[in-house]
Motif scaffolding. Structure first.
Motif, PDB file in Angstrom:
ATOM      1  N   ASP A 230      -9.547  -1.113  -2.568  1.00 35.06           N
ATOM      2  CA  ASP A 230      -9.576  -0.512  -3.906  1.00 35.06           C
ATOM      3  C   ASP A 230      -9.044  -1.466  -4.965  1.00 35.06           C
ATOM      4  O   ASP A 230      -9.569  -1.528  -6.088  1.00 35.06           O
ATOM      5  CB  ASP A 230      -8.739   0.779  -3.914  1.00 35.06           C
ATOM      6  CG  ASP A 230      -9.424   1.911  -3.158  1.00 35.06           C
ATOM      7  OD1 ASP A 230     -10.598   1.729  -2.781  1.00 35.06           O
ATOM      8  OD2 ASP A 230      -8.778   2.947  -2.945  1.00 35.06           O
TER       9      ASP A 230
ATOM     10  N   ALA B 166       2.163   1.971  -3.317  1.00 33.56           N
ATOM     11  CA  ALA B 166       1.147   2.504  -4.224  1.00 33.56           C
ATOM     12  C   ALA B 166       0.707   3.910  -3.841  1.00 33.56           C
ATOM     13  O   ALA B 166      -0.181   4.479  -4.494  1.00 33.56           O
ATOM     14  CB  ALA B 166      -0.074   1.577  -4.241  1.00 33.56           C
TER      15      ALA B 166
ATOM     16  N   TYR C 114      -0.635   4.807  -0.784  1.00 33.15           N
ATOM     17  CA  TYR C 114      -1.736   4.802   0.179  1.00 33.15           C
ATOM     18  C   TYR C 114      -1.175   4.887   1.596  1.00 33.15           C
ATOM     19  O   TYR C 114      -0.140   4.292   1.911  1.00 33.15           O
ATOM     20  CB  TYR C 114      -2.554   3.518   0.053  1.00 33.15           C
ATOM     21  CG  TYR C 114      -3.535   3.503  -1.097  1.00 33.15           C
ATOM     22  CD1 TYR C 114      -4.898   3.587  -0.873  1.00 33.15           C
ATOM     23  CD2 TYR C 114      -3.085   3.371  -2.409  1.00 33.15           C
ATOM     24  CE1 TYR C 114      -5.798   3.555  -1.919  1.00 33.15           C
ATOM     25  CE2 TYR C 114      -3.974   3.339  -3.473  1.00 33.15           C
ATOM     26  CZ  TYR C 114      -5.337   3.425  -3.223  1.00 33.15           C
ATOM     27  OH  TYR C 114      -6.228   3.393  -4.266  1.00 33.15           O
TER      28      TYR C 114
ATOM     29  N   TRP D 192      -6.223   0.439   0.560  1.00 29.38           N
ATOM     30  CA  TRP D 192      -5.567  -0.024  -0.676  1.00 29.38           C
ATOM     31  C   TRP D 192      -6.087  -1.395  -1.081  1.00 29.38           C
ATOM     32  O   TRP D 192      -6.390  -1.631  -2.252  1.00 29.38           O
ATOM     33  CB  TRP D 192      -4.050  -0.073  -0.466  1.00 29.38           C
ATOM     34  CG  TRP D 192      -3.323  -0.665  -1.637  1.00 29.38           C
ATOM     35  CD1 TRP D 192      -2.965  -0.024  -2.797  1.00 29.38           C
ATOM     36  CD2 TRP D 192      -2.879  -2.024  -1.781  1.00 29.38           C
ATOM     37  NE1 TRP D 192      -2.339  -0.893  -3.652  1.00 29.38           N
ATOM     38  CE2 TRP D 192      -2.268  -2.133  -3.058  1.00 29.38           C
ATOM     39  CE3 TRP D 192      -2.940  -3.146  -0.976  1.00 29.38           C
ATOM     40  CZ2 TRP D 192      -1.717  -3.318  -3.528  1.00 29.38           C
ATOM     41  CZ3 TRP D 192      -2.392  -4.331  -1.433  1.00 29.38           C
ATOM     42  CH2 TRP D 192      -1.796  -4.410  -2.694  1.00 29.38           C
TER      43      TRP D 192
ATOM     44  N   ARG E  68     -11.347   7.118  -5.018  1.00 30.05           N
ATOM     45  CA  ARG E  68     -11.586   5.692  -4.881  1.00 30.05           C
ATOM     46  C   ARG E  68     -12.455   5.199  -6.038  1.00 30.05           C
ATOM     47  O   ARG E  68     -13.351   5.922  -6.507  1.00 30.05           O
ATOM     48  CB  ARG E  68     -12.261   5.370  -3.553  1.00 30.05           C
ATOM     49  CG  ARG E  68     -11.532   5.937  -2.344  1.00 30.05           C
ATOM     50  CD  ARG E  68     -11.994   5.291  -1.073  1.00 30.05           C
ATOM     51  NE  ARG E  68     -11.640   3.872  -1.017  1.00 30.05           N
ATOM     52  CZ  ARG E  68     -11.922   3.078   0.009  1.00 30.05           C
ATOM     53  NH1 ARG E  68     -12.559   3.568   1.051  1.00 30.05           N
ATOM     54  NH2 ARG E  68     -11.573   1.813  -0.014  1.00 30.05           N
TER      55      ARG E  68
ATOM     56  N   ALA F 211       0.832  -1.206   0.000  1.00 29.92           N
ATOM     57  CA  ALA F 211       0.000   0.000   0.000  1.00 29.92           C
ATOM     58  C   ALA F 211       0.863   1.252   0.000  1.00 29.92           C
ATOM     59  O   ALA F 211       0.572   2.231  -0.705  1.00 29.92           O
ATOM     60  CB  ALA F 211      -0.921  -0.010   1.214  1.00 29.92           C
TER      61      ALA F 211
END
Length: 797
Positions: free
Chosen positions: A164, A153, A155, A161, A337, A150
């Protein structure tokens, strides 16, 4: 994430109890059409897998494994409807494809348990991408694989994460290749394990070695057309090239116990717990909704919430639902999101349907987000004999296990309720905590019982542990009670056991318990032990009247204990420190209540009179601790065995200037302490209040701080209304006609020795109107009835 599925067996790395993972597994299985399905779980459970296809099997359920010789050493493998493993099991059974568990056998994992807490690591899947684990693994790893991914990425919340990327991925039909996400997740886990190794869990190497061996065996039988569903963390290890010899070396000399497995119902609330047997899911109800909603999940969720709030008499219209859906979508867009998640829907519900309040939102959290679902298991599932007998009794008595706590009122005069009471008391004796006694509605009789019932999955382990005592609830409870009677060392333990046996109606056990009770009572000369033992015997004699049990032997023992207490109590009340005096005061209260119950129930004449004489000795003897003297005077006053003038005299002596302030405060604590009406006594007897007030005003300043904690403890136990009334009386001052603390013929307004007829007459017309009496009957018998009815009101002013 993107990635191509490698050649060989298809490894579906998942996170347990995720609806997105479950949908993806189902899609991947439909696309692959394997010849066999392998699942992370104990191989001893293979024989139980066909039960998953039974229409009476309704998740959440769990595989329960326990050691045969030590049932308390147990582990659970929970499955919800949205668990990827459960979806894979049902898919394989529906398509007639062999399905097997390939994790380390429970026989080894139970033997390797370091601590008796069987579910110590069942919450680790939150941080390990779906590692179910077996009981006994070490503490949570120092790394969080999901958190690392996460963070990479961008987050700051690993849960958001994962939702999503996985849970909110497109529906099955929109995936170009259902296997691609698993390949990508496998690549990510491979990179993490190259850096972090086993993540701080060396025992995983043993489990993964066993899974590789099982995978090789399946490939020999079915070829590469095999699908493995396991925690994503294990995928790189299963794909690693190792030799059979190396894997078998890791499994050499593992400890082993004999284990038994069965299916048991599970609960959403238990899935939401992060310790013990919990599976560590914050929102099982929400996940179940996402998995079961065919389309428009947010709209359907808001409709559920609206229905719940309407059932609780809150005004929620269709306009609220529409606005909440719009707000959740807007929040998701603002937060970047792909779909509104739980945080967005919760914020929208709070703002629109709950008007910003967290109070109704807590109801949504409890009933929907977590949920109260209790799974079901068919009767054909294996179970210990004691569990089968318990299930039979539950059906016969219509006591269905429920995850939601509920109150149960029993009337012991009814056969069904009496049988329910017997069952619950027998289970308590066996340490199966399904029901706990509760304070029910007021009743002066002994024929009512109130229970608080709640079925938890751990109770299956407790039933298995209790199975060593017998194959039925009755025989097991009888055997355990007899064992406890033989091993009890304290007299109070035996008397408490006698009470429990009578409540559970174990007639075969009572003779054994009575022999043990007589032996302990004859040898125990400690008055404190005798005083602790007597109340349980008195309660037992009371229950015997309702349950038609012969308690003659108990009555003889109780009478003997009471006689010995009356003889030995006065000498035992001298020379005590503060803690010893407080303990003995508690015991005096218990004996007083017990003798009141025993009066007329035991074959001894004059027992109450002898106890009254003991209380008089305690109240008048200066060598007795102040808290006990004060309590004895209060008990005599309440029983009408002490005149009010004598009570005032005793208080005056106890609060005289020659008495040390600490001793005087202790006397007050004994006389009016606690929440049992002491404050009302001062409210309605101004002489006693004046004595206390005058003494307190005269306490020297250098000793006031010493007695203040005791006084504060005494008066803080009163109800707020009582404290307020006492304060108003003290502010008003002493009774007219004499100084504070003196007893004169004058009284304050609202106090008097007899009925104030003039004040009572003023309310007679109102009372006659309430009773529906004609005004013309004022001189007749009805008027006398009204006057008599008003007498208590006039007497209290």
């Amino acid at each position: 994430m993107t990635g191509a599925a490698p050649a060989g067996p298809l490894l579906l790395g998942i996170r347990h109890h995720g609806p997105g993972s479950a949908r993806a597994v189902r899609a991947a299985l439909d696309a692959a059409g394997p010849r066999a399905v392998l699942i992370e779980g104990p191989p001893e459970g293979d024989a139980l897998l066909p039960l998953a296809a039974d229409e009476r099997m309704r998740p959440p359920v769990a595989l329960l494994a326990h050691a045969v010789d030590d049932p308390g050493r147990a582990a659970f493998w929970p499955f919800a409807e949205f668990s990827p493993e459960w979806v894979a099991i049902r898919w394989a059974l529906r398509h007639d494809v062999p399905v097997r568990f390939i994790d380390l056998p429970a026989a080894h994992s139970l033997a390797m348990t370091d601590s008796p807490d069987p579910g110590a690591d069942h919450d680790q899947e939150q941080g390990r991408a779906g590692d179910a684990g077996a009981a006994g693994a070490v503490a949570a790893p120092p790394i969080d694989p999901i958190g690392i991914l996460a963070d990479a990425a961008g987050y700051d919340d690993p849960e958001r994460w994962w939702e999503d990327v996985v849970e909110h991925r497109p529906p099955d039909g929109r995936l170009v290749d259902p296997r691609a996400p698993f390949a990508a997740l496998g690549e990510a886990m491979t990179a993490l394990r190259e850096v972090y190794g086993d993540g701080g869990h060396p025992r995983d190497a043993v489990r993964e070695a066993y899974m590789r061996i099982q995978l090789r065996s399946a490939r020999k039988e079915f070829g590469d057309d095999v699908v493995v569903v396991c925690g994503a963390w294990h995928v790189p290890a299963l794909r690693a090239r190792t030799t059979v010899t190396a894997d078998r070396a890791l499994l050499k000399a593992l400890p082993k116990v004999k284990a038994e497995l069965t299916w048991v119902p599970w609960t959403h609330r238990r899935l939401a717990r992060h310790s013990g047997y919990g599976a560590g899911i914050d929102s099982p109800g929400w996940y179940g909704h996402l998995f079961g909603a065919p389309d428009r999940p947010i709209e359907r969720w808001m409709t559920k919430v609206a229905g719940l709030l309407r059932d609780e008499d809150r005004f929620v219209s269709s306009a609220h639902v529409i606005e909440a859906v719009r707000l959740a979508g807007t929040l998701a867009a603002l937060r970047g999101r792909p779909l509104a998640g739980l945080s967005e829907t919760t914020d929208a519900i709070r703002a629109v349907m709950c008007e910003g309040s967290d109070v109704p939102l807590a109801l949504v959290q409890d009933r929907l987000i977590v949920g109260e679902t209790l799974g079901e298991v068919p009767d054909t599932a294996p179970a210990v004999p004691l569990q089968r007998d318990l299930a039979r009794l539950q059906r016969t008595l219509r006591l269905k296990p429920e995850a939601l706590e509920r109150e149960l009122e029993l009337d012991l005069r009814k056969d069904t309720d009496a049988a329910r009471s017997r069952l619950l008391h027998r289970l308590r004796l066996l340490a199966v905590g399904w029901g706990e006694p509760a304070v029910g509605r007021g009743s002066t009789g002994t024929f009512r019982e109130s229970w608080r019932l709640r079925w938890e999955p751990e109770l299956y382990v407790q039933v298995a542990e209790a199975g060593i005592w017998g194959t039925t609830v009755l025989t097991a409870a009888t055997a355990k009670a007899e064992s406890e009677a033989g091993s009890a060392t304290a007299l109070a333990e035996v008397t408490a056991l006698a009470e429990r046996c009578l409540l559970a109606e174990l007639p075969d056990t009572l003779p054994v318990v009575m022999r043990a009770l007589a032996d302990r009572a004859a040898l125990d000369a400690d008055v404190g032990h005798l005083a602790d033992a007597l109340p349980a015997l008195a309660r037992t004699l009371r229950y015997g009247d309702v349950r038609s049990t012969d308690t003659a032997a108990l009555g003889e023992v109780a009478a003997g204990l009471a006689e010995r207490i009356c003889v030995g109590l006065p000498p035992a009340c001298t020379g005590l420190d503060a803690d010893g005096a407080a303990e003995l005061r508690r015991q005096v209260d218990g004996v007083h209540t017990a003798i009141g119950l025993l009066a007329g129930a035991v074959p001894v004449d004059g027992l109450r009179e002898r106890w009254t004489a003991v209380l008089h000795k305690l109240a008048a003897r200066d060598t007795v601790a102040g808290v006990i003297r004060g309590r004895a005077a209060r008990l005599l006053l309440d029983e009408g065995r002490l005149e009010e003038d004598d009570a005032a005299r005793l208080m005056g002596l106890a609060l005289s200037p020659g008495t040390p302030p600490a001793e005087a405060a202790a006397w007050i604590e004994g006389f009016v302490g606690g929440a049992g009406g002491g404050g009302m006594l001062l409210v309605h007897d101004e002489r006693l209040l004046g004595l206390v007030d005058a003494w307190l005003a005269g306490v020297p300043s250098d000793t006031f701080t010493d007695v203040l904690p005791l006084l504060r403890r005494t008066f803080s136990a009163y109800e707020p209304g009582v404290r307020r009334t006492l304060g108003e009386l003290v502010r008003r001052g002493p009774a007219t006609g004499g100084p504070a603390g003196t007893v004169t013929g004058a009284t304050a307004p609202g106090f008097g020795p007899a009925l104030d007829e003039e004040r009572a007459e003023a309310v007679v017309p109102v009372l006659r109107l309430l009773l529906g009496l004609d005004v013309e009957d004022a001189e007749g018998a009805d008027a006398d009835t009204a006057d008599n009815a008003m007498e208590p009101l006039g007497a209290t002013g």
